[in-house]
Motif scaffolding. Structure first.
Motif, PDB file in Angstrom:
ATOM      1  N   SER A  82      -1.116   4.445  -1.485  1.00 40.78           N
ATOM      2  CA  SER A  82      -2.472   4.355  -0.958  1.00 40.78           C
ATOM      3  C   SER A  82      -2.454   4.480   0.565  1.00 40.78           C
ATOM      4  O   SER A  82      -1.491   4.060   1.209  1.00 40.78           O
ATOM      5  CB  SER A  82      -3.097   3.023  -1.376  1.00 40.78           C
ATOM      6  OG  SER A  82      -4.232   2.760  -0.601  1.00 40.78           O
ATOM      7  N   ASP A  83      -3.515   5.062   1.144  1.00 43.84           N
ATOM      8  CA  ASP A  83      -3.538   5.169   2.597  1.00 43.84           C
ATOM      9  C   ASP A  83      -4.462   4.117   3.217  1.00 43.84           C
ATOM     10  O   ASP A  83      -4.784   4.162   4.378  1.00 43.84           O
ATOM     11  CB  ASP A  83      -3.963   6.574   3.027  1.00 43.84           C
ATOM     12  CG  ASP A  83      -5.338   6.933   2.488  1.00 43.84           C
ATOM     13  OD1 ASP A  83      -5.860   6.147   1.654  1.00 43.84           O
ATOM     14  OD2 ASP A  83      -5.878   7.966   2.907  1.00 43.84           O
ATOM     15  N   ARG A  84      -4.856   3.183   2.383  1.00 43.53           N
ATOM     16  CA  ARG A  84      -5.755   2.148   2.878  1.00 43.53           C
ATOM     17  C   ARG A  84      -5.396   0.807   2.226  1.00 43.53           C
ATOM     18  O   ARG A  84      -5.010   0.762   1.058  1.00 43.53           O
ATOM     19  CB  ARG A  84      -7.199   2.520   2.508  1.00 43.53           C
ATOM     20  CG  ARG A  84      -8.181   1.836   3.399  1.00 43.53           C
ATOM     21  CD  ARG A  84      -9.594   2.359   3.288  1.00 43.53           C
ATOM     22  NE  ARG A  84     -10.415   1.607   4.219  1.00 43.53           N
ATOM     23  CZ  ARG A  84     -10.657   0.306   4.112  1.00 43.53           C
ATOM     24  NH1 ARG A  84     -10.169  -0.368   3.099  1.00 43.53           N
ATOM     25  NH2 ARG A  84     -11.398  -0.326   5.017  1.00 43.53           N
ATOM     26  N   CYS A 112       2.341   1.996  -3.484  1.00 41.91           N
ATOM     27  CA  CYS A 112       1.478   2.607  -4.492  1.00 41.91           C
ATOM     28  C   CYS A 112       0.761   3.840  -3.933  1.00 41.91           C
ATOM     29  O   CYS A 112      -0.229   4.296  -4.490  1.00 41.91           O
ATOM     30  CB  CYS A 112       0.504   1.596  -5.087  1.00 41.91           C
ATOM     31  SG  CYS A 112      -0.635   0.873  -3.933  1.00 41.91           S
ATOM     32  N   SER A 166      -6.524  -2.344   0.610  1.00 41.15           N
ATOM     33  CA  SER A 166      -7.747  -2.862  -0.008  1.00 41.15           C
ATOM     34  C   SER A 166      -7.729  -4.383  -0.030  1.00 41.15           C
ATOM     35  O   SER A 166      -6.711  -5.018   0.224  1.00 41.15           O
ATOM     36  CB  SER A 166      -7.833  -2.343  -1.446  1.00 41.15           C
ATOM     37  OG  SER A 166      -6.747  -2.873  -2.185  1.00 41.15           O
ATOM     38  N   ALA A 223       0.832  -1.205   0.000  1.00 41.21           N
ATOM     39  CA  ALA A 223       0.000   0.000   0.000  1.00 41.21           C
ATOM     40  C   ALA A 223       0.865   1.254   0.000  1.00 41.21           C
ATOM     41  O   ALA A 223       0.599   2.207  -0.733  1.00 41.21           O
ATOM     42  CB  ALA A 223      -0.923  -0.011   1.219  1.00 41.21           C
TER      43      ALA A 223
END
Length: 333
Positions: A240-242, A238, A244, A235
């Motif tokens: 992202s803060d979450r 890339c 998935s 995460a």
DNA sequence: CATCCACGGGAATCAGCGGTAG
DNA sequence: CTACCGCTGATTCCCGTGGATG
């Protein structure tokens, strides 16, 4: 996204443990005599990998430290320190008696003499993966020393006892056994939740994803945490803060293979060649295996050295060996 | 039963490294 | 700076042991 990477290491010992109170209490009881200056009872922690044996042992010893003023502790992973020399050396480290010790110049039993002569505060020694010990005599050496308490950790009881001679078996037969089971799904989720809470930013991962990880880990907390760590790393990469659901799926294989891959990467080219031959050919005896090895490398090592490599790889559970002497065959795991 | 041969412990040897006396 | 020393880990040499083989 990652707030405290230490928490995402599987060897991290949390301040509070989830769902293992019975085991903690049982282990604490064996160590109680230490509060009165005696040595604790030896104990044997048994169970599959990732069931929390190491974590609970360290946690319990840590808690003991908070209650007893003067106490020495040492954690020894017999997977790495698998000779008698290394185990004794690590214990001397804990009790500050290592000065002047060198492998050559020090007579063999000098180490044991020093441990025996030790008369300082009680010392608790955790021997993890004891079944990996090559010289089990060290257990006999340490058994019932007045200032040393042993916590032994192994996967299966019979792996351990198959190595031991009779007198040691009968002695250890009586020691306290604490069994660990694989974590059920909900407990694993709770563990992951706690780690995510301390290690990751708020709302970085949802319950669904945690359950997915727990499910893929099949009761093994070490794998579960490894998957979580990998997912967090992916995460991060890339931006992202979450985490998935897709990211979790990507992280599962890496998390599972991480431990094995790490040990494979540590192999020397010669060792790696042997490992690859076995993976290609399946089961082989020493003769054909060594021939294949001769074909594959430029400057071959001797048979004796190859035997050392093979036994080391077996030790690291990368390969399997069956039978003894001439009947021995090697195969990939 | 005699022979074969891999296993693995232990000692000897080698090679690389860091410290240090000159 | 260089030669030398002591240490360590890796490798090899040596060999007793014991199951396999014929």
């Amino acid at each position: 996204m990652i707030r405290d990477a230490r928490v995402l290491q599987s060897q991290f010992v949390p301040d509070d443990v989830e769902h293992r109170n019975a085991e903690v209490n049982a282990l604490s009881n064996t160590l109680k005599p230490i509060m009165d200056g005696h040595s604790g009872e030896p104990s044997l922690l048994l169970g599959p990998t990732g069931a929390g044996k190491t974590c609970i042992a360290r946690f319990t010893v840590e808690r003991l430290r908070e209650n007893v003023l003067d106490i020495k502790t040492q954690y020894v992973n017999c997977w790495q320190d698998y000779t008698r020399f290394k185990v004794l050396y690590r214990i001397l480290e804990a009790i500050d008696r290592t000065v002047d010790i060198h492998r050559r110049s020090t007579p063999k039993d000098e180490l044991l003499d020093r441990v025996r002569a030790y008369d300082g505060p009680q010392c608790v020694v955790i021997l993890d993966e004891v079944d990996q010990l090559q010289e089990n005599r060290v257990l006999y050496d340490l058994y019932q020393l007045p200032r040393i308490s042993m916590i032994l950790i192994a996967n299966r009881e019979r792996d351990l006892f198959s190595l031991l001679d009779d007198r040691l078996t009968s002695r250890l037969q009586t020691c306290v056994r604490i069994s660990f089971e694989k974590y059920p799904l909900d407990e694993l989720v709770a563990i992951l939740k706690a780690r995510a809470h301390w290690g990751l930013s708020e709302d970085a991962i949802g319950t669904n994803e945690l359950e997915l990880i727990a499910d893929a880990a099949a009761g093994d907390a070490r794998i579960a945490i490894s998957i979580l760590r990998n997912a967090a790393r992916l995460a991060d990469q890339c931006g992202s803060d979450r985490i998935s659901t897709d990211l979790v799926h990507d992280a599962v294989p890496e998390g599972r293979d991480e431990v094995r891959q790490k040990t494979i990467d540590q192999l020397t080219p010669h060792q790696r060649t042997l490992y690859d031959i076995l993976n290609d050919e399946g089961e082989l005896e020493m003769g054909p295996l060594y021939d294949a090895y001769l074909d594959a490398v430029d400057a071959p090592k001797t048979r004796r050295t190859v035997r050392n490599y093979l036994s080391k790889m077996e030790h690291y559970r990368l390969i399997h060996a069956d039978g003894q002497n001439r009947a021995r065959t090697y195969r990939p795991r």
